[in-house]
Motif scaffolding. Structure first.
Motif, PDB file in Angstrom:
ATOM      1  N   GLU A   3       0.844  -1.196   0.000  1.00 47.00           N
ATOM      2  CA  GLU A   3       0.000   0.000   0.000  1.00 47.00           C
ATOM      3  C   GLU A   3       0.878   1.244   0.000  1.00 47.00           C
ATOM      4  O   GLU A   3       1.963   1.248   0.572  1.00 47.00           O
ATOM      5  CB  GLU A   3      -0.877   0.046   1.249  1.00 47.00           C
ATOM      6  N   LEU A   4       0.375   2.289  -0.644  1.00 48.41           N
ATOM      7  CA  LEU A   4       1.019   3.595  -0.614  1.00 48.41           C
ATOM      8  C   LEU A   4       0.133   4.497   0.224  1.00 48.41           C
ATOM      9  O   LEU A   4      -1.062   4.605  -0.039  1.00 48.41           O
ATOM     10  CB  LEU A   4       1.173   4.156  -2.021  1.00 48.41           C
ATOM     11  N   GLN A   5       0.719   5.139   1.234  1.00 54.49           N
ATOM     12  CA  GLN A   5      -0.089   5.957   2.132  1.00 54.49           C
ATOM     13  C   GLN A   5       0.353   7.410   2.076  1.00 54.49           C
ATOM     14  O   GLN A   5       1.489   7.718   1.729  1.00 54.49           O
ATOM     15  CB  GLN A   5       0.024   5.420   3.553  1.00 54.49           C
ATOM     16  N   ASN A   6      -0.598   8.310   2.452  1.00 51.71           N
ATOM     17  CA  ASN A   6      -0.334   9.750   2.501  1.00 51.71           C
ATOM     18  C   ASN A   6       0.211  10.259   1.169  1.00 51.71           C
ATOM     19  O   ASN A   6       1.307  10.816   1.099  1.00 51.71           O
ATOM     20  CB  ASN A   6       0.629  10.081   3.648  1.00 51.71           C
ATOM     21  N   GLY A  19      -2.572   3.978 -25.995  1.00 48.37           N
ATOM     22  CA  GLY A  19      -3.340   3.441 -24.882  1.00 48.37           C
ATOM     23  C   GLY A  19      -2.935   2.052 -24.430  1.00 48.37           C
ATOM     24  O   GLY A  19      -3.521   1.517 -23.496  1.00 48.37           O
ATOM     25  N   LYS A  20      -1.900   1.489 -25.048  1.00 46.67           N
ATOM     26  CA  LYS A  20      -1.466   0.145 -24.644  1.00 46.67           C
ATOM     27  C   LYS A  20      -0.640   0.152 -23.367  1.00 46.67           C
ATOM     28  O   LYS A  20      -0.447  -0.877 -22.734  1.00 46.67           O
ATOM     29  CB  LYS A  20      -0.687  -0.513 -25.780  1.00 46.67           C
ATOM     30  N   VAL A  21      -0.147   1.342 -22.991  1.00 46.25           N
ATOM     31  CA  VAL A  21       0.568   1.521 -21.730  1.00 46.25           C
ATOM     32  C   VAL A  21      -0.040   2.741 -21.048  1.00 46.25           C
ATOM     33  O   VAL A  21      -0.113   3.814 -21.639  1.00 46.25           O
ATOM     34  CB  VAL A  21       2.080   1.741 -21.950  1.00 46.25           C
ATOM     35  N   THR A  22      -0.506   2.562 -19.817  1.00 48.98           N
ATOM     36  CA  THR A  22      -1.090   3.684 -19.069  1.00 48.98           C
ATOM     37  C   THR A  22      -0.559   3.662 -17.642  1.00 48.98           C
ATOM     38  O   THR A  22      -0.201   2.616 -17.119  1.00 48.98           O
ATOM     39  CB  THR A  22      -2.629   3.626 -19.037  1.00 48.98           C
ATOM     40  N   SER A  23      -0.528   4.848 -17.049  1.00 48.66           N
ATOM     41  CA  SER A  23      -0.116   4.929 -15.651  1.00 48.66           C
ATOM     42  C   SER A  23      -0.735   6.156 -14.999  1.00 48.66           C
ATOM     43  O   SER A  23      -1.261   7.041 -15.677  1.00 48.66           O
ATOM     44  CB  SER A  23       1.413   4.982 -15.528  1.00 48.66           C
ATOM     45  N   ARG A  24      -0.649   6.198 -13.687  1.00 52.86           N
ATOM     46  CA  ARG A  24      -1.075   7.338 -12.872  1.00 52.86           C
ATOM     47  C   ARG A  24       0.120   7.769 -12.032  1.00 52.86           C
ATOM     48  O   ARG A  24       0.845   6.922 -11.480  1.00 52.86           O
ATOM     49  CB  ARG A  24      -2.222   6.979 -11.933  1.00 52.86           C
ATOM     50  N   THR A  25       0.307   9.067 -11.916  1.00 54.92           N
ATOM     51  CA  THR A  25       1.389   9.620 -11.116  1.00 54.92           C
ATOM     52  C   THR A  25       0.962   9.728  -9.663  1.00 54.92           C
ATOM     53  O   THR A  25      -0.128  10.206  -9.365  1.00 54.92           O
ATOM     54  CB  THR A  25       1.793  11.009 -11.651  1.00 54.92           C
ATOM     55  N   VAL A  26       1.850   9.281  -8.765  1.00 51.01           N
ATOM     56  CA  VAL A  26       1.607   9.316  -7.331  1.00 51.01           C
ATOM     57  C   VAL A  26       2.713  10.172  -6.703  1.00 51.01           C
ATOM     58  O   VAL A  26       3.898   9.890  -6.887  1.00 51.01           O
ATOM     59  CB  VAL A  26       1.635   7.898  -6.726  1.00 51.01           C
TER      60      VAL A  26
END
Length: 103
Positions: A3-6, A19-26
């Motif tokens: 898990e990633l917290q805060n 669209g074959k590679v997607t990500s979200r920035t954290v």
């Protein structure tokens, strides 16, 4: 770490290769940044500005890092990518990953 917290998550997706590679920035409070993503089967080349630690959480893939031969990863597995370089991937099954950017 399961898990990633805060964290702050950027809502807009990073979309590559039609669209074959997607990500979200954290983003973390300490200024560190990760991306969480999915890669669909295909062949891809990625360039880096910063050094990266890639955690492959699941999937079947081959990788070619700078100056190395092709190798098959047995997930879960982690590898490092130097700054200002590129690496090649052949994704065989849907692959889940977490990328940590090292400043």
């Amino acid at each position: 770490m399961n898990e990633l917290q805060n964290v702050t998550i950027v809502k807009a997706a990073n979309i590559y290769y039609d669209g074959k590679v997607t990500s979200r920035t954290v983003k973390f409070d300490d200024g560190s940044v990760k991306s969480l993503g999915i890669m669909l089967p295909g062949e891809y080349t990625f360039g880096t500005n910063e050094a990266e630690i890639m955690e492959i959480l699941s999937g079947e893939l081959d990788i070619k890092l700078p100056g190395e031969d092709w190798k098959t990863l047995n997930t879960p597995e982690t590898f490092n990518v130097p700054a200002n370089s590129s690496f090649d991937l052949v994704i065989k099954t849907v692959t889940d990953y977490c990328c940590s950017y090292i400043k």
